[in-house]
Design a protein around this motif. Structure first.
Motif, PDB file in Angstrom:
ATOM      1  N   CYS A  11       0.866  -1.173   0.000  1.00 27.23           N
ATOM      2  CA  CYS A  11       0.000   0.000   0.000  1.00 27.23           C
ATOM      3  C   CYS A  11       0.899   1.218   0.000  1.00 27.23           C
ATOM      4  O   CYS A  11       1.045   1.896   1.009  1.00 27.23           O
ATOM      5  N   THR A  12       1.548   1.451  -1.126  1.00 22.16           N
ATOM      6  CA  THR A  12       2.553   2.504  -1.192  1.00 22.16           C
ATOM      7  C   THR A  12       2.106   3.703  -2.006  1.00 22.16           C
ATOM      8  O   THR A  12       2.810   4.683  -2.073  1.00 22.16           O
ATOM      9  N   HIS A  14      -0.376   6.858  -2.608  1.00 22.39           N
ATOM     10  CA  HIS A  14      -1.265   7.732  -1.859  1.00 22.39           C
ATOM     11  C   HIS A  14      -2.066   8.593  -2.818  1.00 22.39           C
ATOM     12  O   HIS A  14      -1.560   8.998  -3.876  1.00 22.39           O
ATOM     13  N   TYR A  29      -6.560  11.904   2.744  1.00 23.21           N
ATOM     14  CA  TYR A  29      -5.268  11.405   2.247  1.00 23.21           C
ATOM     15  C   TYR A  29      -5.180   9.933   2.600  1.00 23.21           C
ATOM     16  O   TYR A  29      -5.094   9.562   3.772  1.00 23.21           O
ATOM     17  N   GLN A  30      -5.218   9.044   1.592  1.00 22.21           N
ATOM     18  CA  GLN A  30      -5.328   7.612   1.847  1.00 22.21           C
ATOM     19  C   GLN A  30      -4.303   6.815   1.056  1.00 22.21           C
ATOM     20  O   GLN A  30      -3.770   7.276   0.043  1.00 22.21           O
ATOM     21  N   GLU A  31      -4.033   5.591   1.541  1.00 20.99           N
ATOM     22  CA  GLU A  31      -3.098   4.673   0.889  1.00 20.99           C
ATOM     23  C   GLU A  31      -3.853   3.649   0.038  1.00 20.99           C
ATOM     24  O   GLU A  31      -4.950   3.218   0.394  1.00 20.99           O
ATOM     25  N   ASP A  34      -0.157  -0.223  -5.362  1.00 13.00           N
ATOM     26  CA  ASP A  34       0.456   0.313  -6.570  1.00 13.00           C
ATOM     27  C   ASP A  34      -0.448   0.072  -7.776  1.00 13.00           C
ATOM     28  O   ASP A  34      -1.217  -0.891  -7.818  1.00 13.00           O
TER      29      ASP A  34
END
Length: 355
Positions: A11-12, A14, A29-31, A34
């Motif tokens: 979960c990189t 954002h 602001y969330q993850e 890719d």
């Protein structure tokens, strides 16, 4: 890019997500995992994303194309710059690592994104990521207004409201490319130099001058083109100052919307709607002038228009005829601060988010 198994665990990436319309608190602001490009797409590691007033309208729930084609939750953002990290099946002409900038049908407020390959373009030489991210939305808006909605001729007199903002400075530059006489209108004295630097032959500062008296001195017979995103506050007089055979271009209604607080003021919105002038089509032939209006987000399927505009503008950049907008940056996680700044009406040039 990671393998499928690794991607499922990572979960990189954002991005900013608006779960439903509202104030600044809706900018989350969330993850996320890719991204992986589909056929015909490129994946981009975003290094800068442009902020536009339309993004605030998306947050308020007023942007029709966002509601009609995407819905909520939604990630706002129409423009970005970064480096290509992966190519989808069938994509040619690009390599991993290429620096690019481009447009997106929403989704630009992110550290990674995928977009059709035809919507990215090579980074102009000497430009920063922030420069490039602030270019396509406002300059293509200006290009469409001036070159795809009308036929300009050298010497035409053009009036540009909000001349120190993103679209305003783009309109001034492109109008000078066409050889037109450009008049910029600003609302604060500190914006005058920005308008002049963007190519304005005349600048009217509404905070110290009578706007329409000054306009009549510059164009006693009226302007060939008036470009107005203000709404009811200036529309009636803008129309009155278009000369016969001229055009009024409407691309926004900012004065109906809040400048602080981040939430809609419904009495103000309704009052602004009631005060907005109505144009009777029966009157137009006798007045011998025209009204043009558009919203570029409804034209994302018009690849021909995008390619025509960007081909011309990239050439003008290479020839030194266009320069990047003035930019001010914010961290991606502070998107709310950028929205506060652009809503205030005091910002100059383009606001940029940095993931």
């Amino acid at each position: 890019m990671r393998s499928e198994g690794e991607e499922a665990l990572s979960c990189t990436m954002h991005k900013i997500v608006i779960p439903k319309p509202g104030g600044y608190e809706r900018l989350l602001y969330q993850e996320f995992p890719d991204v992986t490009p589909a056929a015909g797409e490129v994946a981009v590691a975003v290094e800068a994303a442009g902020v536009n007033y339309a993004d605030c309208a998306v947050r308020w729930g007023l942007y029709e194309s966002a509601k009609r084609f995407v819905g909520y939750p939604i990630t706002p953002g129409f423009e970005f710059a970064g480096k290509i990290t992966a190519l989808g099946e069938g994509v040619t002409g690009w390599q991993i690592g290429d620096p690019v900038f481009g447009v997106r049908f929403f989704g630009g407020y992110a550290s990674q994104l995928c977009t059709p390959a035809y919507q990215v373009f090579p980074m102009p030489q000497g430009w920063s990521m922030a420069d490039a991210a602030g270019f396509p939305a406002v300059f293509f808006t200006a290009y469409h207004a001036l070159f795809q909605q009308m036929r300009l001729k050298p010497g035409m007199k053009i009036l540009v409201h909000s001349a120190a903002g993103g679209v305003g400075t783009a309109l001034l530059q492109l109008g000078k490319v066409a050889g037109c006489e450009m008049t910029g209108v600003v609302g604060s004295s500190h914006k005058t130099e920005t308008a002049k630097a963007s190519g304005a032959d005349f600048v009217i500062d509404k905070s110290t001058q009578d706007l329409w008296k000054e306009a009549e001195k510059i164009a006693p017979e009226g302007f060939d083109v008036v470009l107005d995103a203000n709404g009811y506050a200036t529309l009636r007089e803008s129309w009155a100052h278009v000369r016969p055979t001229g055009k009024l271009v409407i691309y926004g209604f900012h004065t109906m919307l809040p400048k602080s607080g981040g939430k809609l003021n419904w009495p103000k919105l309704i009052w602004g709607w009631l005060k907005t002038p109505r144009f009777n089509p029966i009157d137009l032939p006798n007045q011998n002038k025209s009204i043009v209006s558009f919203n570029l987000s409804f034209l994302f399927n018009r690849r021909d228009l995008l390619e025509e505009g960007m081909t011309d503008m990239l050439r003008w950049i290479a020839e030194g005829k266009l320069k990047p907008p003035v930019t001010r940056t914010f961290p991606l996680a502070q998107a709310a601060e950028a929205h506060k700044a652009i809503e205030s009406g005091m910002s100059v040039g383009k606001l940029i988010l940095i993931p």
